[in-house]
Design a protein around this motif. Structure first.
Motif, PDB file in Angstrom:
ATOM      1  N   GLN A 562      16.221  64.317  34.343  1.00  6.50           N
ATOM      2  CA  GLN A 562      16.128  62.906  34.003  1.00  6.50           C
ATOM      3  C   GLN A 562      16.550  62.823  32.381  1.00  6.50           C
ATOM      4  OE1 GLN A 562      12.912  59.033  34.250  1.00  6.50           O
ATOM      5  NE2 GLN A 562      12.225  61.175  33.909  1.00  6.50           N
ATOM      6  N   GLU A 563      15.610  63.591  31.659  1.00  3.29           N
ATOM      7  CA  GLU A 563      15.897  63.423  30.373  1.00  3.29           C
ATOM      8  C   GLU A 563      17.092  63.696  29.824  1.00  3.29           C
ATOM      9  OE1 GLU A 563      13.560  64.827  25.987  1.00  3.29           O
ATOM     10  OE2 GLU A 563      13.810  66.290  27.744  1.00  3.29           O
ATOM     11  N   GLU A 564      17.948  64.686  30.422  1.00  2.00           N
ATOM     12  CA  GLU A 564      19.298  65.194  29.977  1.00  2.00           C
ATOM     13  C   GLU A 564      20.297  63.893  30.262  1.00  2.00           C
ATOM     14  OE1 GLU A 564      19.062  69.677  30.626  1.00  2.00           O
ATOM     15  OE2 GLU A 564      19.739  68.664  32.114  1.00  2.00           O
ATOM     16  N   LEU A 565      19.881  63.499  31.532  1.00  2.00           N
ATOM     17  CA  LEU A 565      20.799  62.338  32.169  1.00  2.00           C
ATOM     18  C   LEU A 565      20.576  60.889  31.203  1.00  2.00           C
ATOM     19  CD1 LEU A 565      21.093  61.474  35.798  1.00  2.00           C
ATOM     20  CD2 LEU A 565      20.760  59.496  34.276  1.00  2.00           C
ATOM     21  N   LEU A 566      19.358  60.604  30.924  1.00  2.00           N
ATOM     22  CA  LEU A 566      19.233  59.465  30.141  1.00  2.00           C
ATOM     23  C   LEU A 566      19.971  59.625  28.865  1.00  2.00           C
ATOM     24  CD1 LEU A 566      15.309  58.423  31.022  1.00  2.00           C
ATOM     25  CD2 LEU A 566      17.537  57.230  31.495  1.00  2.00           C
ATOM     26  N   GLY A 567      19.648  60.925  28.223  1.00  2.00           N
ATOM     27  CA  GLY A 567      20.385  61.248  26.879  1.00  2.00           C
ATOM     28  C   GLY A 567      21.702  60.893  26.998  1.00  2.00           C
ATOM     29  N   ARG A 568      22.408  61.344  28.165  1.00  2.00           N
ATOM     30  CA  ARG A 568      23.877  61.048  28.234  1.00  2.00           C
ATOM     31  C   ARG A 568      24.058  59.548  28.088  1.00  2.00           C
ATOM     32  NH1 ARG A 568      23.464  65.458  31.921  1.00  2.00           N
ATOM     33  NH2 ARG A 568      23.740  64.044  33.498  1.00  2.00           N
ATOM     34  N   LEU A 569      23.389  58.758  29.147  1.00  2.00           N
ATOM     35  CA  LEU A 569      23.593  57.308  29.217  1.00  2.00           C
ATOM     36  C   LEU A 569      23.326  56.703  27.907  1.00  2.00           C
ATOM     37  CD1 LEU A 569      21.954  56.315  32.586  1.00  2.00           C
ATOM     38  CD2 LEU A 569      24.268  56.091  31.807  1.00  2.00           C
ATOM     39  N   LEU A 570      22.412  56.997  27.067  1.00  2.00           N
ATOM     40  CA  LEU A 570      22.017  56.174  26.054  1.00  2.00           C
ATOM     41  C   LEU A 570      23.094  56.744  24.915  1.00  2.00           C
ATOM     42  CD1 LEU A 570      18.033  56.565  26.153  1.00  2.00           C
ATOM     43  CD2 LEU A 570      19.393  54.794  26.922  1.00  2.00           C
ATOM     44  N   ARG A 571      23.719  57.787  24.699  1.00  2.00           N
ATOM     45  CA  ARG A 571      24.429  58.092  23.977  1.00  2.00           C
ATOM     46  C   ARG A 571      25.938  57.788  24.232  1.00  2.00           C
ATOM     47  NH1 ARG A 571      22.242  63.386  24.565  1.00  2.00           N
ATOM     48  NH2 ARG A 571      24.093  63.903  25.838  1.00  2.00           N
ATOM     49  N   GLY A 572      26.262  57.154  25.656  1.00  2.00           N
ATOM     50  CA  GLY A 572      27.589  56.747  25.968  1.00  2.00           C
ATOM     51  C   GLY A 572      28.546  57.796  26.273  1.00  2.00           C
ATOM     52  N   THR A 573      27.803  58.904  26.718  1.00  2.00           N
ATOM     53  CA  THR A 573      28.764  59.968  27.072  1.00  2.00           C
ATOM     54  C   THR A 573      28.508  60.384  28.494  1.00  2.00           C
ATOM     55  OG1 THR A 573      27.120  61.569  25.886  1.00  2.00           O
ATOM     56  CG2 THR A 573      28.991  60.665  24.749  1.00  2.00           C
ATOM     57  N   PRO A 574      28.508  59.369  29.465  1.00  2.00           N
ATOM     58  CA  PRO A 574      28.151  59.905  30.729  1.00  2.00           C
ATOM     59  C   PRO A 574      29.110  61.213  31.660  1.00  2.00           C
ATOM     60  CG  PRO A 574      29.246  57.907  31.079  1.00  2.00           C
ATOM     61  CD  PRO A 574      28.903  58.059  29.404  1.00  2.00           C
ATOM     62  N   ILE A 575      28.748  61.694  32.491  1.00  2.00           N
ATOM     63  CA  ILE A 575      29.488  62.591  33.161  1.00  2.00           C
ATOM     64  C   ILE A 575      30.194  61.807  34.276  1.00  2.00           C
ATOM     65  CG2 ILE A 575      29.621  64.695  34.740  1.00  2.00           C
ATOM     66  CD1 ILE A 575      27.343  66.007  33.128  1.00  2.00           C
ATOM     67  N   GLY A 576      31.735  61.611  34.189  1.00  2.00           N
ATOM     68  CA  GLY A 576      32.158  60.849  35.166  1.00  2.00           C
ATOM     69  C   GLY A 576      32.088  59.380  34.611  1.00  2.00           C
ATOM     70  N   SER A 577      31.206  58.589  35.156  1.00  2.00           N
ATOM     71  CA  SER A 577      30.932  57.100  34.743  1.00  2.00           C
ATOM     72  C   SER A 577      29.437  56.976  34.849  1.00  2.00           C
ATOM     73  CB  SER A 577      31.708  56.239  35.867  1.00  2.00           C
ATOM     74  OG  SER A 577      31.005  56.300  37.038  1.00  2.00           O
ATOM     75  N   ALA A 578      29.153  55.714  34.256  1.00  2.00           N
ATOM     76  CA  ALA A 578      27.616  55.204  34.112  1.00  2.00           C
ATOM     77  C   ALA A 578      27.116  55.183  35.659  1.00  2.00           C
ATOM     78  CB  ALA A 578      27.446  54.122  33.208  1.00  2.00           C
ATOM     79  N   GLU A 579      28.006  54.700  36.469  1.00  2.00           N
ATOM     80  CA  GLU A 579      27.451  54.277  37.855  1.00  2.00           C
ATOM     81  C   GLU A 579      27.062  55.586  38.523  1.00  2.00           C
ATOM     82  OE1 GLU A 579      30.279  52.883  36.459  1.00  2.00           O
ATOM     83  OE2 GLU A 579      29.593  50.906  36.234  1.00  2.00           O
ATOM     84  N   GLN A 580      27.966  56.592  38.444  1.00  2.00           N
ATOM     85  CA  GLN A 580      27.695  57.947  38.791  1.00  2.00           C
ATOM     86  C   GLN A 580      26.436  58.545  38.388  1.00  2.00           C
ATOM     87  OE1 GLN A 580      31.670  59.552  37.744  1.00  2.00           O
ATOM     88  NE2 GLN A 580      31.822  60.327  39.981  1.00  2.00           N
ATOM     89  N   GLU A 581      26.084  58.469  37.162  1.00  2.00           N
ATOM     90  CA  GLU A 581      25.133  58.868  36.555  1.00  2.00           C
ATOM     91  C   GLU A 581      23.636  58.075  36.860  1.00  2.00           C
ATOM     92  OE1 GLU A 581      24.856  61.473  34.958  1.00  2.00           O
ATOM     93  OE2 GLU A 581      25.620  61.535  32.851  1.00  2.00           O
ATOM     94  N   VAL A 582      24.070  56.805  37.469  1.00  2.00           N
ATOM     95  CA  VAL A 582      22.752  55.979  37.847  1.00  2.00           C
ATOM     96  C   VAL A 582      22.590  56.429  39.302  1.00  2.00           C
ATOM     97  CG1 VAL A 582      22.148  53.777  38.699  1.00  2.00           C
ATOM     98  CG2 VAL A 582      23.021  54.000  36.404  1.00  2.00           C
ATOM     99  N   ALA A 583      23.512  56.786  40.099  1.00  2.00           N
ATOM    100  CA  ALA A 583      23.541  57.312  41.493  1.00  2.00           C
ATOM    101  C   ALA A 583      22.733  58.833  41.342  1.00  2.00           C
ATOM    102  CB  ALA A 583      24.853  57.342  41.995  1.00  2.00           C
ATOM    103  N   LEU A 584      23.143  59.532  40.403  1.00  2.00           N
ATOM    104  CA  LEU A 584      22.395  60.772  40.252  1.00  2.00           C
ATOM    105  C   LEU A 584      21.001  60.729  39.934  1.00  2.00           C
ATOM    106  CD1 LEU A 584      22.596  63.988  40.290  1.00  2.00           C
ATOM    107  CD2 LEU A 584      23.190  63.991  37.702  1.00  2.00           C
ATOM    108  N   LEU A 585      20.548  59.674  39.319  1.00  2.00           N
ATOM    109  CA  LEU A 585      19.326  59.385  38.949  1.00  2.00           C
ATOM    110  C   LEU A 585      18.478  58.778  39.838  1.00  2.00           C
ATOM    111  CD1 LEU A 585      17.191  58.924  36.317  1.00  2.00           C
ATOM    112  CD2 LEU A 585      17.911  56.528  36.387  1.00  2.00           C
ATOM    113  N   ASP A 586      19.127  58.065  40.958  1.00  2.00           N
ATOM    114  CA  ASP A 586      18.575  57.797  42.179  1.00  2.00           C
ATOM    115  C   ASP A 586      18.115  59.127  43.103  1.00  2.00           C
ATOM    116  OD1 ASP A 586      18.474  55.062  41.553  1.00  2.00           O
ATOM    117  OD2 ASP A 586      20.234  54.619  42.413  1.00  2.00           O
TER     118      ASP A 586
END
Length: 625
Positions: A562-586
């Motif tokens: 979770q911490e790694e994923l939020l870090g990527r989102l907040l830096r604007g460097t998602p793996i794939g897209s922001a939508e994919q990251e949100v799906a991974l968070l879920d």
């Protein structure tokens, strides 16, 4: 069994004296004393030695308070005295945040940088601490100050903004909480010319009409150090009423009151008490969970500091109803004032016959011991708390069996938190049916709310269930400075964010559940449009990563991911897209919720999910306008 760590140096006389202050002097060479010829012919220990394992935490506290840290030699000596394998003892000493197993100066300042303090300038305080005392964690020998400092999770002083706690080891050890905290206070606090008067708790409603107050009605009116003052306000009358009604009569009143636990799980307490009371296995135990470590929570601290005898009376009623002769109050190590007042109250109650072998001459025995935690959020989970009292790492147990069947020392145990217990005398005072008419059908009685953050008058508030967020914030003077409301964090770090559209939602168990939120421990953290939400979310993610006990994989790894994923989102460097990251968070949330052993893993992702759902953060690392 090898009971030695193989330390290069043995425990010093000072360390041995610290251990003996809890355990008494060793009697033979088998328990750490001088070996004699007789020790070669007879062995001592066995069950009697193992039965003292629960004293491990008090012994470790004693060593650290005297020396400032727990050395290998001291741990060797503790292992010999308690016949504990070194690996287990070291596992316990290294588990808790307030214990230190590496050399440390006598004075350590814990500076809170958690949610409420963060909103009120904690970073500026930390920068000033670094300027005065060097980098965080720097040894005193290198910074020349004789003081070291470190960032800390929530210290339970959220109503006063920035907070700190000082641990000072020595012949006269001391702990002090400072809030609001200024780094200039450190030196005077280490060498006080005279003890300062503790600041009064922030309970704004006590300045006006007290008639709506129930749990808070005595705050500021009774002297917390005087049993006579408490009795003058009706103290111990409800214990007499409980004895007159009998255990089943009291439990029937709790059923009529429909009282649900106030710790977050909202479990009916009558079911717990009845399950323990009717269990044929003996002895029974009762425990007060005073380890409120949820960021943003301070209600139990206020109750213990301002009205300690009320808690003792409530716990005695619990012991009487559950058929227990021994009760424990497990209080977090960051509450020195509350602990000292409770210890004093227990001594006074015991001396006056309100605790002991014949309570009030009513023919039943009950006593209370105050146990101090050592800095572990997870210890607030009831089975982790049980393990901690027993001298083990505060790791949750698999359930079932539940504590009512197999609890403390493997005996039937009932556990409730401070606010829940203080509802019991109120139910006996007005009657269960009358209590049930307060609030709503599914949420009866009043509730304590820890209001902090960007409000004009933060503090502890008491309202009947059904009050709305808007009404509460308005009563507290509104958002600070008249700024626009950004969001409200309900339930603490384990809760969820809600937006302005939730301001008129009734604050009941069923009301907040309908909007996908939770009341949790009663946290209401108000955030205006100037709060850095990305920084707040990073802190929540780091908190759960640090506080996970690591026992189960979904939580141990899920909090890190979770911490790694939020870090990527907040830096604007998602793996794939922001939508994919949100799906991974879920996905992470689903696995942690379904497979974690306890509530920490099950709720660790809730705040981040709600922040994404509300659009408080975007996928480009920027907060939406």
């Amino acid at each position: 069994m090898d009971l030695r760590l193989g330390a290069a140096a043995q425990a010093t006389d000072e360390e041995q004296a610290a251990v003996a202050s809890v355990l008494g002097p060793p009697e033979t060479g088998w328990d750490g004393g001088q070996r004699t010829a007789a020790d070669g012919h007879a062995a001592y220990g066995g069950h009697a030695a193992r039965a003292r394992r629960h004293l491990l935490l008090p012994v470790l506290h004693a060593v650290q308070e005297r020396i400032g840290w727990i050395s290998p030699g001291a741990l060797d000596h503790v292992c010999a005295r308690l016949t504990i394998p070194p690996a287990e003892a070291y596992g316990v000493a290294s588990f808790y945040a307030l214990f230190r197993t590496t050399p440390s100066p006598a004075a350590v300042v814990h500076v809170c940088d958690d949610l409420a303090c963060r909103v009120n300038g904690a970073e500026r305080v930390c920068e000033e601490m670094e300027r005065r005392f060097g980098a965080e964690g720097a040894a005193a020998q290198s910074n020349g100050a004789g003081v070291t400092w470190q960032r800390s999770p929530c210290l339970g002083q959220c109503d006063r903004g920035s907070a700190a706690m000082i641990q000072h080891a020595g012949a006269e050890p001391a702990r002090a909480g400072l809030a609001p905290f200024d780094p200039a206070q450190v030196r005077p606090a280490l060498a006080p010319t005279e003890p300062g008067e503790p600041a009064a708790p922030l309970v704004p409603q006590t300045a006006g009409d007290r008639s709506p107050l129930r749990l808070l009605r005595r705050v500021g009116q009774v002297d917390p150090g005087s049993l006579d003052s408490y009795r003058a306000e009706g103290g111990y009358e409800m214990l007499r009423r409980a004895v007159a009604a009998g255990p089943q009569g009291v439990i029937r009143e709790l059923k009529d009151a429909k009282l649900l636990g106030r710790g977050g799980a909202a479990f009916p307490i009558s079911i717990k008490w009845e399950a323990v009371a009717t269990n044929p296995v003996r002895p029974h135990y009762v425990v007060c969970n005073a380890d409120e470590s949820e960021p943003g929570t301070f209600k139990d601290r206020v109750l213990m500091e301002a009205d300690p005898y009320a808690l003792l009376e409530a716990l005695t009623i619990m012991g009487y109803c559950c058929g227990a002769e021994q009760g424990y109050i497990y209080i977090r190590g960051e509450y020195p004032l509350a602990e000292s007042r409770l210890v004093h109250a227990v001594g006074q109650a015991r001396a006056r016959g309100f605790l002991g072998p014949d309570v009030m001459g009513e023919g039943f025995a009950f006593d209370i011991e105050v146990r101090r935690g050592a800095g572990a959020y997870i210890a607030g989970e009831e089975t982790a708390l049980i393990n901690s009292i027993e001298g083990k790492r505060a790791e949750p147990r698999n359930k079932p069996p539940f504590p009512a069947q197999v609890g403390l020392f493997n005996k039937p145990t009932a556990i409730n938190n401070v606010e829940t217990l203080l509802c019991v005398p109120e139910i006996l005072r007005i009657g269960g049916p009358a209590f049930a008419r307060i609030g709503t059908e599914g949420s009866t009685g009043t509730r304590l709310f820890c209001l902090s953050g960007c409000v004009e008058r933060p503090g502890l508030y008491e309202y009947e269930f059904g009050v709305t967020l808007r009404q509460m914030i308005d009563a507290a003077g509104g958002v600070r400075g008249g700024r626009p409301l950004r969001a409200v964090l309900l339930g603490g770090a384990a809760g969820s964010f809600v937006g302005a559209d939730a301001l008129d939602t009734p604050l009941t168990f069923e009301g907040v559940r309908a909007i996908g939120a939770t009341l949790g421990s009663g946290v209401v953290l108000v955030l205006d449009d100037g709060v850095d939400m990305t920084d707040l979310l990073r802190r929540i993610a780091r908190f759960f990563r640090d506080e996970s006990c690591g026992q189960c994989v979904p939580c141990r790894l899920g909090t890190v991911r979770q911490e790694e994923l939020l870090g990527r989102l907040l830096r604007g460097t998602p793996i794939g897209s922001a939508e994919q990251e949100v799906a991974l968070l879920d996905d992470i949330a689903m696995v942690a919720r379904d497979a974690s052993i306890c509530g920490l893993g099950q709720t660790a992702v809730g705040a981040a999910q709600s922040a994404v759902r509300l659009g408080l953060i975007g996928g480009n690392g920027e907060e939406p306008a």
